[in-house]
Design a protein around this motif. Structure first.
Motif, PDB file in Angstrom:
ATOM      1  N   THR A 103       0.833  -1.200   0.000  1.00 45.48           N
ATOM      2  CA  THR A 103       0.000   0.000   0.000  1.00 45.48           C
ATOM      3  C   THR A 103       0.870   1.254   0.000  1.00 45.48           C
ATOM      4  OG1 THR A 103      -1.704  -1.178   1.225  1.00 45.48           O
ATOM      5  CG2 THR A 103      -1.820   1.232   1.233  1.00 45.48           C
ATOM      6  N   TYR A 104       1.793   1.323   0.957  1.00 44.71           N
ATOM      7  CA  TYR A 104       2.732   2.446   1.006  1.00 44.71           C
ATOM      8  C   TYR A 104       3.967   2.003   1.781  1.00 44.71           C
ATOM      9  CZ  TYR A 104       4.278   7.261   0.697  1.00 44.71           C
ATOM     10  OH  TYR A 104       4.980   8.398   0.381  1.00 44.71           O
ATOM     11  N   SER A 105       5.111   1.980   1.102  1.00 39.54           N
ATOM     12  CA  SER A 105       6.332   1.450   1.719  1.00 39.54           C
ATOM     13  C   SER A 105       7.304   2.572   2.058  1.00 39.54           C
ATOM     14  CB  SER A 105       7.014   0.475   0.753  1.00 39.54           C
ATOM     15  OG  SER A 105       7.554   1.201  -0.342  1.00 39.54           O
ATOM     16  N   ILE A 106       8.366   2.216   2.768  1.00 39.85           N
ATOM     17  CA  ILE A 106       9.414   3.189   3.076  1.00 39.85           C
ATOM     18  C   ILE A 106      10.065   3.695   1.790  1.00 39.85           C
ATOM     19  CG2 ILE A 106      11.210   1.428   3.401  1.00 39.85           C
ATOM     20  CD1 ILE A 106      10.889   4.601   5.566  1.00 39.85           C
ATOM     21  N   ASP A 107      10.114   2.852   0.781  1.00 42.56           N
ATOM     22  CA  ASP A 107      10.658   3.302  -0.514  1.00 42.56           C
ATOM     23  C   ASP A 107       9.767   4.365  -1.143  1.00 42.56           C
ATOM     24  OD1 ASP A 107      12.813   1.546  -0.311  1.00 42.56           O
ATOM     25  OD2 ASP A 107      11.735  -0.080  -1.306  1.00 42.56           O
ATOM     26  N   ASP A 108       8.467   4.185  -0.981  1.00 45.37           N
ATOM     27  CA  ASP A 108       7.536   5.207  -1.482  1.00 45.37           C
ATOM     28  C   ASP A 108       7.772   6.534  -0.761  1.00 45.37           C
ATOM     29  OD1 ASP A 108       6.239   3.443  -3.247  1.00 45.37           O
ATOM     30  OD2 ASP A 108       4.916   2.711  -1.668  1.00 45.37           O
ATOM     31  N   LEU A 109       7.973   6.451   0.555  1.00 45.75           N
ATOM     32  CA  LEU A 109       8.193   7.683   1.317  1.00 45.75           C
ATOM     33  C   LEU A 109       9.521   8.334   0.942  1.00 45.75           C
ATOM     34  CD1 LEU A 109       7.207   9.652   3.456  1.00 45.75           C
ATOM     35  CD2 LEU A 109       8.293   8.221   5.209  1.00 45.75           C
ATOM     36  N   GLU A 110      10.525   7.504   0.712  1.00 44.64           N
ATOM     37  CA  GLU A 110      11.822   8.057   0.297  1.00 44.64           C
ATOM     38  C   GLU A 110      11.672   8.803  -1.037  1.00 44.64           C
ATOM     39  OE1 GLU A 110      15.004   5.192  -0.215  1.00 44.64           O
ATOM     40  OE2 GLU A 110      16.508   6.771   0.058  1.00 44.64           O
ATOM     41  N   ARG A 111      10.888   8.208  -1.930  1.00 53.17           N
ATOM     42  CA  ARG A 111      10.659   8.826  -3.243  1.00 53.17           C
ATOM     43  C   ARG A 111       9.866  10.127  -3.101  1.00 53.17           C
ATOM     44  NH1 ARG A 111       6.526   5.433  -5.646  1.00 53.17           N
ATOM     45  NH2 ARG A 111       5.265   6.808  -4.356  1.00 53.17           N
ATOM     46  N   ASP A 112       8.823  10.087  -2.246  1.00 50.87           N
ATOM     47  CA  ASP A 112       7.926  11.241  -2.140  1.00 50.87           C
ATOM     48  C   ASP A 112       8.481  12.344  -1.248  1.00 50.87           C
ATOM     49  OD1 ASP A 112       6.218   9.788  -3.724  1.00 50.87           O
ATOM     50  OD2 ASP A 112       4.902   9.162  -2.087  1.00 50.87           O
ATOM     51  N   GLY A 113       9.334  11.977  -0.306  1.00 50.91           N
ATOM     52  CA  GLY A 113       9.861  12.969   0.635  1.00 50.91           C
ATOM     53  C   GLY A 113       8.928  13.188   1.801  1.00 50.91           C
ATOM     54  N   THR A 114       7.674  13.562   1.506  1.00 56.33           N
ATOM     55  CA  THR A 114       6.650  13.669   2.554  1.00 56.33           C
ATOM     56  C   THR A 114       5.355  13.080   2.022  1.00 56.33           C
ATOM     57  OG1 THR A 114       5.792  15.820   1.863  1.00 56.33           O
ATOM     58  CG2 THR A 114       7.638  15.851   3.399  1.00 56.33           C
ATOM     59  N   THR A 115       4.465  12.741   2.969  1.00 54.41           N
ATOM     60  CA  THR A 115       3.147  12.228   2.574  1.00 54.41           C
ATOM     61  C   THR A 115       2.172  12.483   3.711  1.00 54.41           C
ATOM     62  OG1 THR A 115       1.991  10.312   1.635  1.00 54.41           O
ATOM     63  CG2 THR A 115       3.387   9.899   3.526  1.00 54.41           C
ATOM     64  N   CYS A 116       0.885  12.477   3.389  1.00 58.68           N
ATOM     65  CA  CYS A 116      -0.105  12.534   4.466  1.00 58.68           C
ATOM     66  C   CYS A 116      -0.424  11.109   4.900  1.00 58.68           C
ATOM     67  CB  CYS A 116      -1.360  13.298   4.032  1.00 58.68           C
ATOM     68  SG  CYS A 116      -2.198  12.637   2.592  1.00 58.68           S
ATOM     69  N   VAL A 153      -1.749  13.159  10.001  1.00 60.65           N
ATOM     70  CA  VAL A 153      -0.590  14.046  10.089  1.00 60.65           C
ATOM     71  C   VAL A 153       0.166  13.916   8.768  1.00 60.65           C
ATOM     72  CG1 VAL A 153      -0.366  13.811  12.603  1.00 60.65           C
ATOM     73  CG2 VAL A 153       0.883  12.244  11.091  1.00 60.65           C
ATOM     74  N   ASP A 154       1.088  14.836   8.535  1.00 59.61           N
ATOM     75  CA  ASP A 154       2.020  14.657   7.422  1.00 59.61           C
ATOM     76  C   ASP A 154       3.343  14.167   7.993  1.00 59.61           C
ATOM     77  OD1 ASP A 154       0.077  15.576   5.743  1.00 59.61           O
ATOM     78  OD2 ASP A 154       1.048  17.495   5.286  1.00 59.61           O
ATOM     79  N   VAL A 155       3.949  13.217   7.287  1.00 59.32           N
ATOM     80  CA  VAL A 155       5.216  12.663   7.738  1.00 59.32           C
ATOM     81  C   VAL A 155       6.269  12.861   6.657  1.00 59.32           C
ATOM     82  CG1 VAL A 155       3.945  10.957   9.085  1.00 59.32           C
ATOM     83  CG2 VAL A 155       4.920  10.289   6.896  1.00 59.32           C
ATOM     84  N   GLY A 156       7.514  13.017   7.111  1.00 56.08           N
ATOM     85  CA  GLY A 156       8.633  13.208   6.193  1.00 56.08           C
ATOM     86  C   GLY A 156       9.634  12.071   6.326  1.00 56.08           C
ATOM     87  N   PHE A 157      10.262  11.757   5.226  1.00 52.75           N
ATOM     88  CA  PHE A 157      11.287  10.711   5.217  1.00 52.75           C
ATOM     89  C   PHE A 157      12.518  11.168   6.000  1.00 52.75           C
ATOM     90  CE2 PHE A 157      15.111   8.852   3.255  1.00 52.75           C
ATOM     91  CZ  PHE A 157      14.828   7.507   3.378  1.00 52.75           C
ATOM     92  N   VAL A 158      13.073  10.288   6.806  1.00 55.39           N
ATOM     93  CA  VAL A 158      14.342  10.572   7.482  1.00 55.39           C
ATOM     94  C   VAL A 158      15.418   9.607   7.000  1.00 55.39           C
ATOM     95  CG1 VAL A 158      15.571  10.720   9.682  1.00 55.39           C
ATOM     96  CG2 VAL A 158      13.223  11.571   9.500  1.00 55.39           C
ATOM     97  N   GLU A 159      15.158   8.316   7.145  1.00 55.91           N
ATOM     98  CA  GLU A 159      16.134   7.358   6.630  1.00 55.91           C
ATOM     99  C   GLU A 159      15.510   5.987   6.427  1.00 55.91           C
ATOM    100  OE1 GLU A 159      18.656   7.191  10.495  1.00 55.91           O
ATOM    101  OE2 GLU A 159      18.963   5.238   9.531  1.00 55.91           O
ATOM    102  N   ARG A 160      16.120   5.244   5.531  1.00 55.14           N
ATOM    103  CA  ARG A 160      15.761   3.837   5.355  1.00 55.14           C
ATOM    104  C   ARG A 160      16.903   3.030   5.938  1.00 55.14           C
ATOM    105  NH1 ARG A 160      16.676   0.796   0.902  1.00 55.14           N
ATOM    106  NH2 ARG A 160      16.931   2.656  -0.376  1.00 55.14           N
ATOM    107  N   PHE A 161      16.575   2.132   6.871  1.00 49.85           N
ATOM    108  CA  PHE A 161      17.629   1.374   7.536  1.00 49.85           C
ATOM    109  C   PHE A 161      18.372   0.494   6.535  1.00 49.85           C
ATOM    110  CE2 PHE A 161      14.995   1.354  11.722  1.00 49.85           C
ATOM    111  CZ  PHE A 161      15.415   2.651  11.986  1.00 49.85           C
TER     112      PHE A 161
END
Length: 156
Positions: A15-28, A100-108
């Motif tokens: 549905t939504y992965s850490i890779d998606d967040l890394e790509r998007d930077g931020t998401t709701c 909330v909106d969340v922003g990418f910080v790091e992928r382990f």
DNA sequence: GCCAACGTTGGC
DNA sequence: GCCAACGTTGGC
């Protein structure tokens, strides 16, 4: 200044992965439809850290780190009849659900699989590890959070 | 795919 | 207010 808090949020990688967040930077972070989880969302402050957990994965794992970049506001997907998150109980005048909106910080570099976390005595009492725990937004103690970051940075 | 655990709904 | 039925989550 208030002390930063720590949380864990679950998402199915399909549905939504850490890779998606890394790509998007931020998401709701839409679609939370559980009252306890919603209440935690509403407690979040900008700068709070979020452990990003992949549920329904093989294996399930904590895979990275995100942060709160915008505090709770009404989840408008609840108003959209075409959304899977539609809920007629929530109106614009009296919203029931928030995000909330969340922003990418790091992928382990090293994802932390659930079975490994279960074996770690330092994580005893963590909500994620409770039998039958289904809460998709949950607080994490500073001690558990720091330990998990340490694990993520260890060489395997 | 199975099923245990959980939250919600609704009859009474 | 109780609780059975139901739907969902999510590990395995």
């Amino acid at each position: 200044m208030a002390t930063r808090r720590y949380w864990l949020v679950k998402s199915e990688p399909g549905t939504y992965s850490i890779d998606d967040l890394e790509r998007d930077g931020t998401t709701c972070w839409e679609g939370v439809r559980n009252y306890q989880a919603r209440n935690f969302l509403r407690e979040m402050k900008v700068g709070d850290r979020l452990l990003f957990y992949h549920s329904n994965a093989a294996p399930p794992a904590i895979v990275g780190l995100a942060e709160v970049v915008r505090e709770a506001y009404p989840d408008h997907f609840a108003w959209d009849v075409k959304s899977p998150y539609y809920d007629p109980r929530s109106t614009k005048d009296a919203p029931v659900w928030f995000m909330v909106d969340v922003g990418f910080v790091e992928r382990f570099a090293r994802p932390l699989p659930l079975p490994e976390l279960r074996e770690d005595p330092a994580l005893e009492g963590m909500e994620l590890l409770r039998r039958g725990s289904r809460l998709s937004v949950q607080p994490v103690s500073k001690e558990h959070f720091d330990h998990i970051l340490k694990l993520a940075r260890q060489r395997s």
